[in-house]
Scaffold this motif. Sequence first.
Motif, PDB file in Angstrom:
ATOM      1  N   GLN A 286       0.828  -1.208   0.000  1.00  0.00           N
ATOM      2  CA  GLN A 286       0.000   0.000   0.000  1.00  0.00           C
ATOM      3  C   GLN A 286       0.866   1.264   0.000  1.00  0.00           C
ATOM      4  N   ALA A 287       1.967   1.235   0.748  1.00  0.00           N
ATOM      5  CA  ALA A 287       2.884   2.376   0.752  1.00  0.00           C
ATOM      6  C   ALA A 287       3.531   2.540  -0.625  1.00  0.00           C
ATOM      7  N   GLU A 288       3.853   1.441  -1.255  1.00  0.00           N
ATOM      8  CA  GLU A 288       4.471   1.496  -2.576  1.00  0.00           C
ATOM      9  C   GLU A 288       3.519   2.107  -3.608  1.00  0.00           C
ATOM     10  N   LEU A 289       2.221   1.916  -3.392  1.00  0.00           N
ATOM     11  CA  LEU A 289       1.201   2.502  -4.265  1.00  0.00           C
ATOM     12  C   LEU A 289       0.903   3.956  -3.908  1.00  0.00           C
TER      13      LEU A 289
ATOM     14  N   ALA B 101       6.320   7.822   1.759  1.00  0.00           N
ATOM     15  CA  ALA B 101       6.242   8.140   0.334  1.00  0.00           C
ATOM     16  C   ALA B 101       6.223   6.893  -0.535  1.00  0.00           C
ATOM     17  N   ASN B 102       6.822   5.794  -0.033  1.00  0.00           N
ATOM     18  CA  ASN B 102       6.867   4.555  -0.798  1.00  0.00           C
ATOM     19  C   ASN B 102       7.122   3.388   0.149  1.00  0.00           C
TER      20      ASN B 102
ATOM     21  N   PHE C  42       8.544   3.209   4.122  1.00  0.00           N
ATOM     22  CA  PHE C  42       7.716   2.593   5.162  1.00  0.00           C
ATOM     23  C   PHE C  42       8.525   1.585   5.970  1.00  0.00           C
ATOM     24  N   LEU C  43       9.233   0.683   5.286  1.00  0.00           N
ATOM     25  CA  LEU C  43      10.014  -0.337   5.979  1.00  0.00           C
ATOM     26  C   LEU C  43      11.159   0.277   6.761  1.00  0.00           C
ATOM     27  N   ARG C  44      11.828   1.267   6.178  1.00  0.00           N
ATOM     28  CA  ARG C  44      12.934   1.928   6.879  1.00  0.00           C
ATOM     29  C   ARG C  44      12.438   2.600   8.158  1.00  0.00           C
ATOM     30  N   SER C  45      11.258   3.204   8.086  1.00  0.00           N
ATOM     31  CA  SER C  45      10.690   3.872   9.264  1.00  0.00           C
ATOM     32  C   SER C  45      10.404   2.893  10.384  1.00  0.00           C
ATOM     33  N   LEU C  46      10.091   1.642  10.039  1.00  0.00           N
ATOM     34  CA  LEU C  46       9.780   0.635  11.051  1.00  0.00           C
ATOM     35  C   LEU C  46      11.016   0.162  11.806  1.00  0.00           C
TER      36      LEU C  46
ATOM     37  N   TYR D 211       0.987   6.500   9.029  1.00  0.00           N
ATOM     38  CA  TYR D 211       0.241   7.761   9.035  1.00  0.00           C
ATOM     39  C   TYR D 211       1.064   8.978   9.440  1.00  0.00           C
ATOM     40  N   GLY D 212       2.236   8.767  10.032  1.00  0.00           N
ATOM     41  CA  GLY D 212       2.992   9.893  10.552  1.00  0.00           C
ATOM     42  C   GLY D 212       2.369  10.488  11.793  1.00  0.00           C
ATOM     43  N   GLU D 213       1.536   9.700  12.474  1.00  0.00           N
ATOM     44  CA  GLU D 213       0.855  10.132  13.696  1.00  0.00           C
ATOM     45  C   GLU D 213       1.021   9.087  14.778  1.00  0.00           C
TER      46      GLU D 213
END
Length: 518
Positions: free
Chosen positions: A375-378, A385-386, A390-394, A410-412
């Motif tokens: 979903q992030a990639e889309l 952003a992609n 998303f994975l790096r943020s985790l 969500y950034g929240e």
Amino acid sequence: MALCLISVCLTNCSLEKPWESLSEGSTSDLNSHYQTPVGGNFKALTINNKISSLNIDTSSKDDVVLVMYSNNSKLNRVAFELDDTAKSSSLIKTNKLEVISKAGSFDQWLRDREASLTPEDIVADSSQNHFLTKTTQRTFKVINSFSNNTFSTVTAELAYENDYYEIYIDERNLDQFTDDDIVTIGDQFEETMLKEQHVFGEESDVNGDGKFAILLTQAVNELGASAGSMITGFFYALDLFDDNKYPFSNEMEILYSCVPDPKGDNGIAISKSFALKSILPSVIPHEYQHMINFNQHHFIENSVVEKGWLNEALSHLAEDFMEMDEEGVISSYAAENPSRVFNFLSEPHNTCFTCGTSLQQRGGSYLFIKYLYEQAELGLLPGSANGIEFLRSLVQTDKQGVYNVVYAAYGEDDKNLFLDLLADFSLAVYLSDTDFAADETQEFFGMKLRGAQNDYRGTYLQGPSMIEVDALPFNFTMPGVGVAYLQIPKELLTKTKSYTLKHLTTVESVGGFLVWGD
């Protein structure tokens, strides 16, 4: 065995039965209950207070599916009663609900041990200059009982070396590998390893030698056998700390993997072909993610380590990096993952995938994170952003568990947003590969959830197992955190015109959809 010195130019954790042996041609054979999927229309339910009305179109020519999702982390199970509105009785008391164990697996034990480490623990002192003496042989301490905290001493030969890691083979297992086998294993992992570093970050280097080690040893096979199952490999964070405090520490970054065992002399039989094609290419990048994750959380962020369920989900997704293209898109899956997804889809209504790290739970958590990555990639997750971001943020964060996922998505910091992710996931698990998906939020793109899998096991996925509603009133439970699917047959629809859903535990953080045909 010849020593392979590679100059670089530049790129499992536990396995549980039902498999008595592992070789090409093994098949998944769990008993499951599936029905023909229906779709074409769906609507969100409004679940209020203790009784909610289900406005089902009882004139439907097909069965109707009730898709449920829940985010009640303090409850093991959430209970409901489906009934005829006209005959609805007062609320019943629930029986003692099934308790879902949050411990018991070797993977969870490892993650719990990581969580017990504190900033006061002394890391192996790099000033001691623990560099590997350039020899083709050395000894390692390998844990042999995760109940007694004991270890065995393994003598191993250096069989492969590049700019990033060394591969050692237990001297008892040298005849299981040819030189070509080792070169294939080493070269194959290098490409995946560099992708993991790009996405997740780097591992630590507590002994200052600039490399980490990979040990292939029958001690891992024996460790699984001692617990009555199988362990394909592991990362043990205590290896990074001083052996004066942890006597079984190797004071270095090291990953452990099982070896082929065709006769099952040391545990479950594993053919060489299956080990080289499926297990080893998967387990090494899997355990490497654990190593990176520990470094990012514990050393770099000086924070608590990641929750076991999310740590395992990320490691399973790291296996899929073998299928990542140059644009960072994961369009397929690694060979070991379909069998775990099979176990989750066999009983989603009995699987709280944020509650532990069993094979079944890991199948659910991996599929959940894989869905969010896609979903992030889309571009459909506002917090990333992609998919790579998303994975790096985790991983590169001081957050953990549900809060970590919500923030990356969500950034929240609003934990309640996790329910929205579960809602989309619940529909995608049911509608993907049925021709009924309305948009990209209802599809998986990197794995077919209905069809044969390319995993050397003969695994065939059939979508989620269903709970069949055979009569009213109908009582059922689902995981505190998870999804469930109920199928109301058309024969019952002709008899009952109006339905109510009674919530027998708590109404908070629960939702659902009705799905029916055209």
